[in-house]
Design a protein around this motif. Structure first.
Motif, PDB file in Angstrom:
ATOM      1  N   GLY A 108       0.802  -1.222   0.000  1.00 48.41           N
ATOM      2  CA  GLY A 108       0.000   0.000   0.000  1.00 48.41           C
ATOM      3  C   GLY A 108       0.831   1.266   0.000  1.00 48.41           C
ATOM      4  O   GLY A 108       0.275   2.368  -0.097  1.00 48.41           O
ATOM      5  N   ALA A 109       2.158   1.150   0.152  1.00 51.49           N
ATOM      6  CA  ALA A 109       3.019   2.333   0.188  1.00 51.49           C
ATOM      7  C   ALA A 109       3.964   2.402  -1.010  1.00 51.49           C
ATOM      8  O   ALA A 109       4.875   3.225  -1.038  1.00 51.49           O
ATOM      9  CB  ALA A 109       3.829   2.330   1.487  1.00 51.49           C
ATOM     10  N   GLU A 110       3.732   1.517  -1.995  1.00 49.34           N
ATOM     11  CA  GLU A 110       4.649   1.495  -3.136  1.00 49.34           C
ATOM     12  C   GLU A 110       4.487   2.734  -4.020  1.00 49.34           C
ATOM     13  O   GLU A 110       5.451   3.360  -4.441  1.00 49.34           O
ATOM     14  CB  GLU A 110       4.411   0.224  -3.962  1.00 49.34           C
ATOM     15  CG  GLU A 110       4.944  -1.044  -3.286  1.00 49.34           C
ATOM     16  CD  GLU A 110       4.676  -2.275  -4.112  1.00 49.34           C
ATOM     17  OE1 GLU A 110       3.917  -2.161  -5.112  1.00 49.34           O
ATOM     18  OE2 GLU A 110       5.201  -3.348  -3.761  1.00 49.34           O
ATOM     19  N   GLU A 111       3.251   3.116  -4.312  1.00 46.56           N
ATOM     20  CA  GLU A 111       2.998   4.270  -5.152  1.00 46.56           C
ATOM     21  C   GLU A 111       2.951   5.534  -4.300  1.00 46.56           C
ATOM     22  O   GLU A 111       2.482   5.508  -3.162  1.00 46.56           O
ATOM     23  CB  GLU A 111       1.678   4.079  -5.898  1.00 46.56           C
ATOM     24  CG  GLU A 111       1.669   2.852  -6.808  1.00 46.56           C
ATOM     25  CD  GLU A 111       0.329   2.658  -7.486  1.00 46.56           C
ATOM     26  OE1 GLU A 111      -0.526   3.566  -7.365  1.00 46.56           O
ATOM     27  OE2 GLU A 111       0.133   1.608  -8.124  1.00 46.56           O
ATOM     28  N   GLU A 117       1.128   8.225  -4.472  1.00 50.11           N
ATOM     29  CA  GLU A 117      -0.208   8.697  -4.083  1.00 50.11           C
ATOM     30  C   GLU A 117      -0.750   7.879  -2.906  1.00 50.11           C
ATOM     31  O   GLU A 117      -1.273   8.420  -1.932  1.00 50.11           O
ATOM     32  CB  GLU A 117      -1.145   8.592  -5.281  1.00 50.11           C
ATOM     33  CG  GLU A 117      -2.526   9.185  -4.998  1.00 50.11           C
ATOM     34  CD  GLU A 117      -3.442   9.117  -6.224  1.00 50.11           C
ATOM     35  OE1 GLU A 117      -4.656   9.309  -6.032  1.00 50.11           O
ATOM     36  OE2 GLU A 117      -2.925   8.891  -7.342  1.00 50.11           O
ATOM     37  N   LYS A 118      -0.590   6.534  -3.013  1.00 50.91           N
ATOM     38  CA  LYS A 118      -1.045   5.661  -1.921  1.00 50.91           C
ATOM     39  C   LYS A 118      -0.233   5.909  -0.657  1.00 50.91           C
ATOM     40  O   LYS A 118      -0.750   5.886   0.456  1.00 50.91           O
ATOM     41  CB  LYS A 118      -0.927   4.194  -2.326  1.00 50.91           C
ATOM     42  CG  LYS A 118      -1.911   3.768  -3.398  1.00 50.91           C
ATOM     43  CD  LYS A 118      -1.737   2.285  -3.699  1.00 50.91           C
ATOM     44  CE  LYS A 118      -2.738   1.813  -4.732  1.00 50.91           C
ATOM     45  NZ  LYS A 118      -2.578   0.369  -5.036  1.00 50.91           N
ATOM     46  N   ARG A 119       1.045   6.119  -0.809  1.00 57.63           N
ATOM     47  CA  ARG A 119       1.933   6.350   0.334  1.00 57.63           C
ATOM     48  C   ARG A 119       1.537   7.623   1.075  1.00 57.63           C
ATOM     49  O   ARG A 119       1.473   7.650   2.302  1.00 57.63           O
ATOM     50  CB  ARG A 119       3.384   6.435  -0.159  1.00 57.63           C
ATOM     51  CG  ARG A 119       4.446   6.375   0.952  1.00 57.63           C
ATOM     52  CD  ARG A 119       5.824   6.508   0.341  1.00 57.63           C
ATOM     53  NE  ARG A 119       6.880   6.238   1.296  1.00 57.63           N
ATOM     54  CZ  ARG A 119       7.424   5.047   1.506  1.00 57.63           C
ATOM     55  NH1 ARG A 119       6.978   4.000   0.826  1.00 57.63           N
ATOM     56  NH2 ARG A 119       8.400   4.878   2.389  1.00 57.63           N
ATOM     57  N   LYS A 133      -1.393   9.030   1.102  1.00 56.86           N
ATOM     58  CA  LYS A 133      -2.676   8.814   1.771  1.00 56.86           C
ATOM     59  C   LYS A 133      -2.499   7.999   3.049  1.00 56.86           C
ATOM     60  O   LYS A 133      -3.121   8.263   4.078  1.00 56.86           O
ATOM     61  CB  LYS A 133      -3.620   8.101   0.810  1.00 56.86           C
ATOM     62  CG  LYS A 133      -5.035   7.958   1.332  1.00 56.86           C
ATOM     63  CD  LYS A 133      -5.938   7.319   0.291  1.00 56.86           C
ATOM     64  CE  LYS A 133      -7.357   7.196   0.839  1.00 56.86           C
ATOM     65  NZ  LYS A 133      -8.256   6.560  -0.167  1.00 56.86           N
ATOM     66  N   LEU A 134      -1.603   7.016   2.958  1.00 54.37           N
ATOM     67  CA  LEU A 134      -1.335   6.176   4.141  1.00 54.37           C
ATOM     68  C   LEU A 134      -0.728   6.982   5.269  1.00 54.37           C
ATOM     69  O   LEU A 134      -1.077   6.802   6.450  1.00 54.37           O
ATOM     70  CB  LEU A 134      -0.399   5.029   3.750  1.00 54.37           C
ATOM     71  CG  LEU A 134       0.049   4.089   4.873  1.00 54.37           C
ATOM     72  CD1 LEU A 134      -1.131   3.311   5.417  1.00 54.37           C
ATOM     73  CD2 LEU A 134       1.125   3.131   4.378  1.00 54.37           C
TER      74      LEU A 134
END
Length: 561
Positions: free
Chosen positions: A228-231, A233-235, A237-238
């Motif tokens: 969930g932290a690879e991209e 944008e996702k990182r 948000k996390l």
């Protein structure tokens, strides 16, 4: 009771019965006042229904009182009425006009007798209950005092001893079954060896279970978190979650624990025969790689968490503690974030206090680890077993143990089913115990006297009331059966001018013959169908019952009382 017969002006009903039953039964006159208040027919019929219940109630009460006195005294006791026996009182019965005034209604007299009997019964029950409670308490104490060494008070046996031979030693008392004496004496000095081995095995098992649980949690959550932290944008948000750094730090701690256990060559990750459950080296390598990725994610989380405090220092206690927690987390995992140094200066006081607590905790943990490395001394002082007393079943020993291992030693004794008796020398306690026994013995004697005297006193009162109930039943049922006299001069003297009452005491074994004679003598008072005795398989449609006779019949069983 039966209708009176006359020969001229003389009453001959009683004498005819005496002559008829001569040789079969003793017959005497039973005096029933003829001037009792009759009331209405309805009230008289209602009264007869309640009379049978009151009659039975009083009979049962007499039986209970008699049995209670027998149990108190431990032997059967013949009770009477005043100086008379029960039989003599019944044979010479005279209505008590002082206690039961004939001017009162029959219902009032019956209710008064019933109320008195119930009160007498309650008074006796209360006294007997008190006696039983005191007796049971005293018996329990005496059973304990004379019981086995498992329950007997130790004071009189041990008396004064030094329970603490030194600050580090303590004297304890153990009750051992006589069949296990030899085994106990051989093993009491080394009983803790097996316990220590089991404790160590349990600690290893618990540690392995904990590591296995942590490994499962890491393998389940870390891949998901990292994915969930690879991209970017996702990182981003996390990282918006305020406590994400704590979640990452918790997974890093667990990952580190598992890696260290795998690399230490411990039993974790191995089967009972020493074979590996999984590829230990490959698993450790993968977890290390995950750990480094988690460290990068933790750095970003810490930087995100501290960002608001670069321009404005935390101004509340809660905010300062939150900042200190983030800084300590960064230091724990050696995460290099520039904002850490900046924010540390803003909460230097709280940071130093937290560091002091951490250092203190580390020192305590180190001391605990060092203590585990030191071999524990024996729990029991060798050769300290001393036989104090024995009986047919048990022996009481005293042994000296290390005070700091007392809890562990007591646990060992429970496992081996050895009874450890608590003891504290207490002179005043011994005196109080002896005094309590004396007080209970005196109270038992007092309550016994009260109870048995109350039984002796109230039994005659209840019996007198019972006989007056019998007389009232005889009166009421005779009026309903035979009606009122035709002659006006007889109206106020129904007994014995209109109806005669008698006591019939049948000789042993002569009741069938006596019944037959009386049935023939009074056959004219009822039809044959009314008095015929039914077979066991016949149904009674008459409504009179199996014990219907042409005369009024009321049994008086003196044996139940």
């Amino acid at each position: 009771a039966f209708p009176q017969e006359y020969k001229g002006n003389s009453r001959v009903g009683l004498q005819k019965l005496v002559d008829a039953l001569r040789g079969y039964a003793k017959v005497v006159k039973f005096d029933v006042p003829g001037n009792l208040k009759i009331g209405t027919l309805d009230s008289l019929m209602s009264l007869t229904e309640s009379l049978s219940k009151v009659d039975a109630l009083i009979g049962l009460t007499l039986g209970k009182v008699s049995k209670t006195l027998e149990e108190l005294l431990g032997k059967a006791t013949e009770l009477g009425v005043g100086e008379q026996s029960k039989t003599r009182y019944v044979e010479t019965f005279q209505w008590s006009f002082v206690k039961f005034k004939t001017s009162s209604s029959l219902q009032g007299i019956v209710e008064g007798i019933e109320t008195d009997v119930k009160k007498y019964d309650a008074d006796i029950k209360k006294l007997v209950s008190t006696y039983n409670e005191v007796s049971q308490t005293l018996d329990s104490i005496e059973r304990t005092d004379t019981g086995s060494l498992l329950v007997r008070p130790l004071g009189p046996i041990i008396k004064k001893v030094e329970l603490y031979p030194s600050p580090s030693l303590e004297l304890i008392f153990i009750v051992v079954g006589n069949k296990k004496k030899e085994e106990f004496l051989k093993t009491y000095e080394t009983m803790e060896i097996g316990y220590k081995k089991r404790r160590e095995a349990k600690e290893k098992e618990d540690q392995a279970n904990k590591l296995e649980h942590e490994q499962n949690e890491v393998e389940k959550n870390v891949p998901t978190l990292l994915a969930g932290a690879e991209e970017d944008e996702k990182r981003a948000k996390l990282l918006q979650g305020g406590a994400v750094y704590r979640h990452v730090a918790d997974l890093m701690r667990k990952t580190k624990n598992v890696v260290e256990a795998l690399e230490s060559g411990s039993s974790f990750g191995k089967k009972g025969n020493g074979e590996e459950k999984f590829g230990v080296a490959d698993t450790a390598k993968k977890l290390k790689a995950d750990y480094e990725q988690l460290r990068d994610l933790l750095a970003d989380a810490i930087e995100q968490k501290l960002a608001p405090y670069e321009s404005q220092a935390p101004n509340t206690t809660g905010a300062k503690r939150a900042v200190v927690d983030v800084i300590l987390t960064a230091e724990e995992f050696e995460v290099k974030v520039g904002r850490v140094d900046t924010c540390r200066k803003l909460v230097i006081k709280e940071y130093q206090e937290a560091q002091t607590k951490i250092e203190k905790h580390k020192r305590e943990m180190k001391r605990a680890q060092d203590r585990k490395k030191i071999q524990e001394p024996p729990y029991v002082v060798p050769g300290s077993a001393n036989l104090i007393k024995d009986d047919d079943e048990y022996s009481l020993y005293s042994i000296v143990i290390m005070k700091k291992f007392k809890d562990e030693f007591l646990k060992i004794c429970r496992e081996k089913r050895l009874t450890v008796r608590a003891y504290k020398y207490d002179v005043e306690g011994e005196k109080k115990h002896h005094k309590k026994k004396q007080q209970l013995a005196a109270e038992k004697k007092k309550s016994f006297n009260h109870a048995q005297l109350k039984c002796r006193h109230l039994y005659p009162e209840i019996f007198i009331g019972w006989m007056h109930i019998k007389a009232i039943r005889c009166f009421a049922e005779s009026i309903l059966r035979y009606g009122l006299p035709k002659r006006n001069e007889d109206f106020k003297m129904i007994f014995p001018n209109h109806v005669q009452a008698a006591l019939v005491q049948v000789s042993p074994g002569r009741e069938p013959q006596a019944r037959k004679i009386m049935g023939k003598l009074y056959s004219g008072l009822a039809s044959e169908d009314m008095t015929r005795q039914l077979d066991s398989n016949e149904t009674d449609f008459s409504g009179f019952g199996a014990d219907f006779y042409p005369y009024v019949y009321l049994p008086i069983d003196l044996n139940h009382g």
